[in-house]
Design an enzyme around this catalytic site. Structure first.
Site, PDB file in Angstrom:
ATOM      1  N   SER A 144       0.847  -1.183   0.000  1.00 29.74           N
ATOM      2  CA  SER A 144       0.000   0.000   0.000  1.00 29.74           C
ATOM      3  C   SER A 144       0.885   1.236   0.000  1.00 29.74           C
ATOM      4  CB  SER A 144      -0.914  -0.003   1.229  1.00 29.74           C
ATOM      5  OG  SER A 144      -1.747   1.121   1.251  1.00 29.74           O
ATOM      6  N   LYS A 170      -1.010  -0.940  -4.529  1.00 32.43           N
ATOM      7  CA  LYS A 170      -2.215  -0.174  -4.193  1.00 32.43           C
ATOM      8  C   LYS A 170      -1.805   1.264  -3.926  1.00 32.43           C
ATOM      9  CE  LYS A 170      -4.440  -0.383  -0.109  1.00 32.43           C
ATOM     10  NZ  LYS A 170      -5.364  -0.886   0.934  1.00 32.43           N
ATOM     11  N   LYS A 172      -2.950   5.055  -2.731  1.00 31.04           N
ATOM     12  CA  LYS A 172      -3.955   5.862  -2.045  1.00 31.04           C
ATOM     13  C   LYS A 172      -4.305   7.081  -2.900  1.00 31.04           C
ATOM     14  CE  LYS A 172      -4.044   3.590   1.966  1.00 31.04           C
ATOM     15  NZ  LYS A 172      -5.260   3.020   2.589  1.00 31.04           N
ATOM     16  N   ASP A 197      -7.162   3.189  -3.650  1.00 32.15           N
ATOM     17  CA  ASP A 197      -7.911   3.179  -2.397  1.00 32.15           C
ATOM     18  C   ASP A 197      -8.232   4.606  -2.005  1.00 32.15           C
ATOM     19  OD1 ASP A 197      -8.987   2.746   0.097  1.00 32.15           O
ATOM     20  OD2 ASP A 197      -7.158   1.955   1.010  1.00 32.15           O
ATOM     21  N   ASN A 199     -10.350   5.469   0.675  1.00 35.22           N
ATOM     22  CA  ASN A 199     -10.647   5.662   2.104  1.00 35.22           C
ATOM     23  C   ASN A 199     -11.801   6.633   2.329  1.00 35.22           C
ATOM     24  OD1 ASN A 199      -7.228   5.263   2.511  1.00 35.22           O
ATOM     25  ND2 ASN A 199      -8.654   3.956   3.631  1.00 35.22           N
ATOM     26  N   GLU A 222     -11.161   0.928  -4.220  1.00 36.81           N
ATOM     27  CA  GLU A 222     -11.522   0.550  -2.864  1.00 36.81           C
ATOM     28  C   GLU A 222     -12.178   1.707  -2.118  1.00 36.81           C
ATOM     29  OE1 GLU A 222      -9.254  -1.202   1.135  1.00 36.81           O
ATOM     30  OE2 GLU A 222      -8.159  -0.894  -0.736  1.00 36.81           O
ATOM     31  N   ASP A 247     -14.385  -1.658   1.979  1.00 39.48           N
ATOM     32  CA  ASP A 247     -13.465  -1.837   3.102  1.00 39.48           C
ATOM     33  C   ASP A 247     -14.168  -1.359   4.362  1.00 39.48           C
ATOM     34  OD1 ASP A 247     -11.488  -1.628   5.044  1.00 39.48           O
ATOM     35  OD2 ASP A 247     -10.113  -0.443   3.847  1.00 39.48           O
ATOM     36  N   LYS A 271     -10.711  -6.966   6.910  1.00 38.23           N
ATOM     37  CA  LYS A 271      -9.775  -6.602   7.975  1.00 38.23           C
ATOM     38  C   LYS A 271     -10.356  -7.117   9.284  1.00 38.23           C
ATOM     39  CE  LYS A 271      -7.947  -2.379   5.875  1.00 38.23           C
ATOM     40  NZ  LYS A 271      -8.037  -0.898   5.874  1.00 38.23           N
ATOM     41  N   GLY A 299      -4.651  -4.378   5.364  1.00 41.61           N
ATOM     42  CA  GLY A 299      -3.688  -4.181   6.438  1.00 41.61           C
ATOM     43  C   GLY A 299      -3.935  -2.897   7.198  1.00 41.61           C
TER      44      GLY A 299
END
Length: 377
Positions: A144, A170, A172, A197, A199, A222, A247, A271, A299
């Protein structure tokens, strides 16, 4: 898969909690902030037959999750640990039910459950991987990559990880640091397995921007929207060619069932800390496997304790995509286990020893400890 054999009960004498602060090898930046030190709670379950270790994957501040270190410390010391100690003799499969009267606090519960599982399995010489039903002895390792200074710096960082042998990247992303960053990585490295990702950094109003990511042949995007936006994720999924992976939205097996029913996810990131423990994670794996939905193991910058547990989880047959189970050196110059995870041909080995299969480096543990409490019956 054959039926799983439950673990034997343990008799708890005490639970020790420690807050650790471990420096990261480099700052880790996401849409919700930058970490330079990983703050984590380590759980030590003391039993009549030995000890077991767990990890609470909260962060210092409640920006990624409503859970954070001192909040977890409070609920662990005042409610959760005393509830287990009051029961005293506990089977791992009973932990979730004992702790259920406390609403939420899944990461704290997961850390306690893992320590009990580890203690129970060590006492009988069983490995965590065997207990879960793992079918592989090593798992592919993805990395990541946090948000970098600019696209050129991101390309340099990704190149270094590819040189180390990581099999999936991956990246961010957040508004303003998405399309150009992704385009730069794809242009520089061709057809590497690549995903992004968010978030939870976007809303449905950003759908056109997210559609531009379809051009880069990504494995998945993600968690683009807020964690409680299952309906909006389902709407967005219909507008994207890139598979949507959830996620933060997946906080339980029930949440996974709802997401699948709504069509909100084509892939799920599991997770264990986020869902309340490895046994709940196992239930989600089984549900997704039965539905033909790929899962992978996310993770949380775990120490060697959580990293060993994640490797065992990711060795289950439904984990079809590389997870964020990187080498320990990706984040830490010094881990708290004596044999930290290493990268071998793009893979991390699944520990096979009793329990989690790792031993604690007591000197490192003491060096990183900033808070400590031992709770007795």
């Amino acid at each position: 898969m054959p039926p799983r054999t439950p673990a034997a009960p343990v008799t708890l004498d005490a639970i020790e909690l420690r807050v650790l602060q471990i420096p990261l090898v480099s700052p880790f930046t996401t849409s919700f902030g930058t970490e330079i030190v990983r703050e984590v709670i380590v759980v030590r379950a003391e039993t009549a037959d030995g000890v077991g270790w767990g990890e609470v994957v909260t962060q210092a501040e409640p920006f990624y999750s409503s859970e954070y270190t001192q909040g977890a410390w409070d609920v662990l010391t005042r409610f959760l640990a005393p509830a287990l100690l009051e029961r005293r003799t506990v089977a791992p499969e009973e932990v979730a039910g004992i702790l259920a009267p406390v609403v939420g606090h899944r990461m704290a519960k997961a850390g306690l459950e893992l320590a009990v599982i580890d203690a129970a399995l060590r006492a009988h010489g069983r490995s965590f991987a065997t207990y879960l039903g793992a079918e592989k002895d090593r798992v592919p390792s993805g990395v990541s990559v946090g948000i970098q200074r600019d696209p050129a710096a991101l390309v340099d960082t990704v190149g270094a990880y590819l040189d180390e042998g990581y099999v999936r990247i991956k990246v961010k992303i957040k508004p303003g640091r998405d399309v150009d960053d992704t385009a730069a990585v794809r242009a520089a490295f061709g057809g590497i397995p690549l995903q992004v990702d968010a978030n939870s950094a976007y809303t449905l109003a950003d759908a056109e921007t997210l559609q531009r990511l379809d051009a880069f042949d990504l494995l998945l995007i993600e968690q683009p929207l807020q964690e409680d936006d299952l309906v909006d994720h389902a709407t967005l999924a219909q507008r994207l060619q890139t598979p949507v992976c959830l996620d933060e939205s997946i906080v339980s097996d029930k949440a996974a069932a709802d997401a699948l029913q709504l069509g909100a996810a084509a892939i799920i990131n599991i997770k264990a800390g986020r869902v309340g423990g490895y046994l709940e994670a196992l239930a989600i794996h089984d549900r997704c496997r039965a539905a033909g939905i790929p899962v992978w193991c996310g993770g949380m910058l775990e120490t060697g304790i959580g990293r060993a547990a994640n490797a065992a989880l990711a060795a289950l047959p439904g984990f079809l995509l590389p997870g964020d189970i990187s080498a320990s050196a990706r984040f830490y110059d010094r881990d708290i286990v004596t044999a930290p995870a290493v990268l071998e041909d793009g893979h991390v080995r699944v520990p096979t020893g009793p329990g989690l299969g790792v031993e604690i480096d007591e000197a490192a543990l003491d060096a990183f400890t900033v808070q400590r409490e031992r709770i007795r019956r």
